[in-house]
Write a protein that holds these residues in place. Structure first.
Motif, PDB file in Angstrom:
ATOM      1  N   MET A  81       0.863  -1.174   0.000  1.00 58.35           N
ATOM      2  CA  MET A  81       0.000   0.000   0.000  1.00 58.35           C
ATOM      3  C   MET A  81       0.901   1.226   0.000  1.00 58.35           C
ATOM      4  SD  MET A  81      -2.733   1.427   2.869  1.00 58.35           S
ATOM      5  CE  MET A  81      -3.793  -0.004   2.770  1.00 58.35           C
ATOM      6  N   VAL A  82       0.781   2.065  -1.012  1.00 52.87           N
ATOM      7  CA  VAL A  82       1.545   3.309  -1.049  1.00 52.87           C
ATOM      8  C   VAL A  82       0.649   4.437  -0.585  1.00 52.87           C
ATOM      9  CG1 VAL A  82       3.098   2.525  -2.877  1.00 52.87           C
ATOM     10  CG2 VAL A  82       0.987   3.720  -3.480  1.00 52.87           C
ATOM     11  N   GLY A  83       1.258   5.571  -0.248  1.00 55.63           N
ATOM     12  CA  GLY A  83       0.478   6.683   0.271  1.00 55.63           C
ATOM     13  C   GLY A  83       0.729   7.986  -0.462  1.00 55.63           C
ATOM     14  N   VAL A  84      -0.335   8.765  -0.606  1.00 52.13           N
ATOM     15  CA  VAL A  84      -0.193  10.156  -1.043  1.00 52.13           C
ATOM     16  C   VAL A  84      -0.092  10.973   0.235  1.00 52.13           C
ATOM     17  CG1 VAL A  84      -1.250  12.083  -2.259  1.00 52.13           C
ATOM     18  CG2 VAL A  84      -1.596   9.756  -3.110  1.00 52.13           C
ATOM     19  N   PRO A  85       1.091  11.485   0.581  1.00 49.53           N
ATOM     20  CA  PRO A  85       1.244  12.228   1.848  1.00 49.53           C
ATOM     21  C   PRO A  85       0.317  13.432   1.912  1.00 49.53           C
ATOM     22  CG  PRO A  85       3.385  11.702   0.875  1.00 49.53           C
ATOM     23  CD  PRO A  85       2.349  11.397  -0.169  1.00 49.53           C
ATOM     24  N   ASN A  86      -0.022  13.827   3.125  1.00 51.70           N
ATOM     25  CA  ASN A  86      -0.914  14.972   3.306  1.00 51.70           C
ATOM     26  C   ASN A  86      -0.392  16.230   2.625  1.00 51.70           C
ATOM     27  OD1 ASN A  86      -2.528  13.327   4.815  1.00 51.70           O
ATOM     28  ND2 ASN A  86      -2.055  14.246   6.798  1.00 51.70           N
ATOM     29  N   ASN A  87       0.932  16.408   2.611  1.00 51.60           N
ATOM     30  CA  ASN A  87       1.471  17.636   2.012  1.00 51.60           C
ATOM     31  C   ASN A  87       1.447  17.608   0.481  1.00 51.60           C
ATOM     32  OD1 ASN A  87       3.535  15.849   1.481  1.00 51.60           O
ATOM     33  ND2 ASN A  87       5.073  16.895   2.738  1.00 51.60           N
ATOM     34  N   GLU A  88       1.061  16.488  -0.106  1.00 52.46           N
ATOM     35  CA  GLU A  88       0.928  16.409  -1.567  1.00 52.46           C
ATOM     36  C   GLU A  88      -0.532  16.403  -2.007  1.00 52.46           C
ATOM     37  OE1 GLU A  88       3.173  13.347  -3.495  1.00 52.46           O
ATOM     38  OE2 GLU A  88       4.840  13.494  -2.078  1.00 52.46           O
ATOM     39  N   LEU A  89      -1.430  16.286  -1.037  1.00 52.26           N
ATOM     40  CA  LEU A  89      -2.844  16.114  -1.368  1.00 52.26           C
ATOM     41  C   LEU A  89      -3.428  17.308  -2.110  1.00 52.26           C
ATOM     42  CD1 LEU A  89      -5.296  14.215  -1.054  1.00 52.26           C
ATOM     43  CD2 LEU A  89      -5.877  15.478   1.011  1.00 52.26           C
ATOM     44  N   LEU A  90      -3.089  18.525  -1.693  1.00 50.55           N
ATOM     45  CA  LEU A  90      -3.643  19.716  -2.338  1.00 50.55           C
ATOM     46  C   LEU A  90      -3.299  19.751  -3.821  1.00 50.55           C
ATOM     47  CD1 LEU A  90      -3.143  22.552   0.319  1.00 50.55           C
ATOM     48  CD2 LEU A  90      -5.312  21.763  -0.644  1.00 50.55           C
ATOM     49  N   ARG A  91      -2.056  19.445  -4.164  1.00 51.41           N
ATOM     50  CA  ARG A  91      -1.644  19.456  -5.577  1.00 51.41           C
ATOM     51  C   ARG A  91      -2.422  18.414  -6.371  1.00 51.41           C
ATOM     52  NH1 ARG A  91       2.693  17.923  -7.502  1.00 51.41           N
ATOM     53  NH2 ARG A  91       3.365  16.527  -5.821  1.00 51.41           N
ATOM     54  N   VAL A  92      -2.496  17.213  -5.823  1.00 51.58           N
ATOM     55  CA  VAL A  92      -3.163  16.117  -6.528  1.00 51.58           C
ATOM     56  C   VAL A  92      -4.667  16.370  -6.655  1.00 51.58           C
ATOM     57  CG1 VAL A  92      -3.759  13.670  -6.374  1.00 51.58           C
ATOM     58  CG2 VAL A  92      -1.426  14.408  -5.890  1.00 51.58           C
ATOM     59  N   GLY A  93      -5.262  16.939  -5.611  1.00 47.72           N
ATOM     60  CA  GLY A  93      -6.708  17.150  -5.605  1.00 47.72           C
ATOM     61  C   GLY A  93      -7.166  18.364  -6.369  1.00 47.72           C
TER      62      GLY A  93
END
Length: 456
Positions: A81-93
Motif C-alpha cells: 500500500m503506497v500513500g499520497v502524503p498529506n502535504n501532496e494532497l492539495l496538488r493532486v486534488g
C-alpha cells in the motif's frame, strides 16, 4: 465433469468468477505492518525488505511512495500500500494532470514487478488537515481516472484513512454516527468507495480509546484480555457482547456508514498498535502491554471471526508500526510504537504467522471433548462463544458460513466446536473447559459429517 457443450461462455465466466471469489475469501484476513519514515537512522530499503521476509510479513503500508522501497519490494510478492502524503494532497486534488503524473511516476512505473494493491490518499485528513478536506474526494476521483487510463483500476484500489475522531460517540457501536460537520464530504467519500469496490480505511487505536476513557473501560478490554464476568461490556441496543475495544471501534464504523445508508463497504484497519514506552503520566504505555496488545491483535485478526455485528466481514489490519519514529513530534509514547529499533533489534518478540493454524492435537486429551452445556442460556453461550473466538484465540474458521461446522440455528453445536478447539489448544498451558459454567467435558465425539473436532 462438465461436457464441452454443457455450459455457455457466459456461464463459464460466471463460474470462474465465483471460483476466484472463493479462493480470495478462503485466504481470510491478513495482518500487515506500517513503515514510517520519521526515524533518525532508518535502515536501507533492502535491509527493511530482509526484515519483512524474515518475519514472513506479506503486506506493508508505506506512508509515501518511496522509490527505493518500491524497487526493493519488487519480485518479493509482498502486497504494497503506497500513500499520497498529506502535504501532496492539495496538488493532486486540484489538478487532474498532476494526479495522472503521480500515478505514472509512483505506481504504474513499478507494476507488475512490485505488487502495489492499494493507495492511501492522505491520512486522517478531515480531523488533522481540515483545510484540505474539500480536495479529498476530487483527489480520489482524479487518481481513479488515472488508474483507469493506465488499466490498473482492477489491481489497485483507492481509499483514505480516517481516525476514530470522525465518529462523534463510538459507544455503544449500534448508535455511532460520523461527525455531522463532515456529512457532505463523507457522503461523497462513501459513494466513491461503493462505486469502486474499495474499503473504508480506519486507524483504530484502542490505546487512545483507553486513555481518553479515563477509567470508563478496563485495561483488559483494550488489550484483548479476558474480562471478569462482572465487567462484561454489552451494547444495550443489540445485546451483543464486546470482548475488546478493537471490535467495538470497527462496529462503530460499520454503523456510522449504515446511518448514512451505506452498507457492504468493508472496513480495513490501516493502523493499530500499542506504544511500548511513555512518560510518567502515560503508565499504560509499556512493553508488557504492547506485547499483549499486538500478540492478541494478530491472533484475533487471523482467527477470521469478524466482529460481533459483522461475523462474516473479516478485518484485515496493518500493525502500527515496524520502527519507532523517534523524530515524531508530540508525546513520549508517540515516538514508541515500533516493534523494532532502527538497528533491527526487536523491542519485543512478535510473530506474524497464523497462530490459529497451530496444531490442536494433544495425546493426553485423546477421546476428551469440551462441549457446550445444552441447558445454558443462549445469551450466556453467545457471550462465551465471542470470548473463545476473540481473546481466547480459538480457530473459529470452521464455524463460519460455508464451512463444515457452520450451523446458524444451533448455537450449542457452534459453541461446542469453539470451546473444544480452545481447550485442546490451551489445556497444556492452563486452559480449562468451563466458560463461566457454559461448557463441560464429554467422552462422546461431537464430530459430524465433514466437521471434525480436535481430540478424535
Amino acid at each position: 465433469m462438465l461436457g464441452r457443450n454443457n455450459m455457455s461462455p457466459n456461464r463459464l465466466e460466471v463460474v470462474l468468477m465465483l471460483l476466484m471469489l472463493m479462493v480470495y475469501n478462503a485466504s481470510g484476513a491478513f495482518v500487515g505492518i506500517n513503515i514510517g519514515t520519521n526515524v533518525s537512522d532508518l535502515p536501507s530499503a533492502s535491509d527493511i525488505v530482509s526484515i519483512l521476509k524474515a518475519k514472513k510479513i506479506q503486506h506493508v503500508r508505506l506512508v509515501d511512495s518511496n522509490h527505493e522501497m518500491l524497487v526493493a519490494l519488487a519480485n518479493t510478492g509482498i502486497e504494497v500500500m503506497v500513500g499520497v502524503p498529506n502535504n501532496e494532497l492539495l496538488r493532486v486534488g486540484q489538478s487532474r494532470p498532476t494526479a495522472a503524473d503521480w500515478i505514472n511516476k509512483n505506481v504504474a512505473a513499478y507494476i507488475p514487478a512490485t505488487n502495489i494493491t492499494y493507495i492511501a490518499v492522505g491520512d486522517e485528513i478531515l480531523t488533522t488537515v481540515p483545510n484540505a478536506a474539500l480536495v479529498l474526494v476530487p483527489a480520489l476521483q482524479f487518481l481513479q481516472s488515472a488508474l483507469l487510463a493506465a488499466n490498473l483500476n482492477t489491481q489497485v484500489k483507492l481509499s483514505s484513512p480516517h481516525s476514530m475522531d470522525m465518529i462523534s460517540k463510538a459507544f455503544p457501536p449500534s448508535t455511532a454516527t460520523f461527525n455531522s460537520t463532515w456529512s457532505s464530504i463523507m457522503l461523497q467519500y462513501l459513494g466513491f468507495l461503493k462505486k469502486t469496490g474499495s474499503s473504508f480505511m480506519l486507524n483504530a487505536q484502542p490505546y487512545y480509546g483507553y486513555v481518553k476513557g479515563q477509567g470508563v473501560f478496563p485495561l483488559e478490554y483494550a488489550l484483548f484480555r479476558s474480562l471478569n464476568p462482572n465487567s462484561q461490556i454489552a451494547d444495550p441496543n443489540t445485546n451483543l457482547f464486546y470482548t475488546n475495544m478493537f471490535d467495538a471501534m470497527v462496529d462503530a464504523t460499520y454503523n456510522s456508514m449504515k446511518a448514512m445508508n451505506f452498507t457492504d463497504i468493508p472496513v480495513m484497519v490501516t493502523a493499530s498498535g500499542w506504544p511500548w514506552h511513555g512518560a510518567r503520566k502515560e503508565p499504560a504505555a509499556d512493553v508488557d502491554n504492547a506485547l499483549a496488545y499486538n500478540t492478541n491483535l494478530i491472533r484475533h485478526v487471523l482467527n477470521n471471526s469478524g466482529t460481533p455485528s459483522q461475523r462474516n466481514n473479516q478485518v484485515s489490519t496493518y500493525l502500527f508500526e515496524l520502527f519507532s519514529e523517534d523524530l515524531r513530534s508530540g508525546s513520549v509514547s508517540g515516538e514508541s510504537w515500533g516493534i523494532m529499533f532502527s538497528n533491527a533489534s526487536a523491542v519485543y518478540s512478535l510473530t506474524f504467522e497464523d497462530v490459529a493454524t497451530a496444531s490442536t492435537d494433544s495425546p493426553a486429551l485423546h477421546g476428551m471433548f469440551c462441549v457446550a452445556n445444552s441447558s445454558a442460556p443462549h445469551s450466556a453461550l453467545k457471550q462465551s462463544l465471542d470470548w473463545a473466538c476473540g481473546p481466547g484465540s480459538a480457530n473459529c474458521s470452521a464455524i463460519q458460513p460455508g464451512q463444515p461446522c457452520y450451523k446458524p440455528d444451533d448455537i450449542v453445536a457452534v459453541a461446542s466446536y469453539a470451546f473444544n478447539d480452545y481447550y485442546h489448544r490451551t489445556q497444556a498451558s492452563g486452559g480449562t473447559c468451563n466458560f463461566n459454567s457454559t461448557a463441560t467435558i464429554s467422552s462422546t465425539d461431537p464430530s459430524h459429517g465433514s466437521c471434525k473436532f480436535a481430540g478424535r
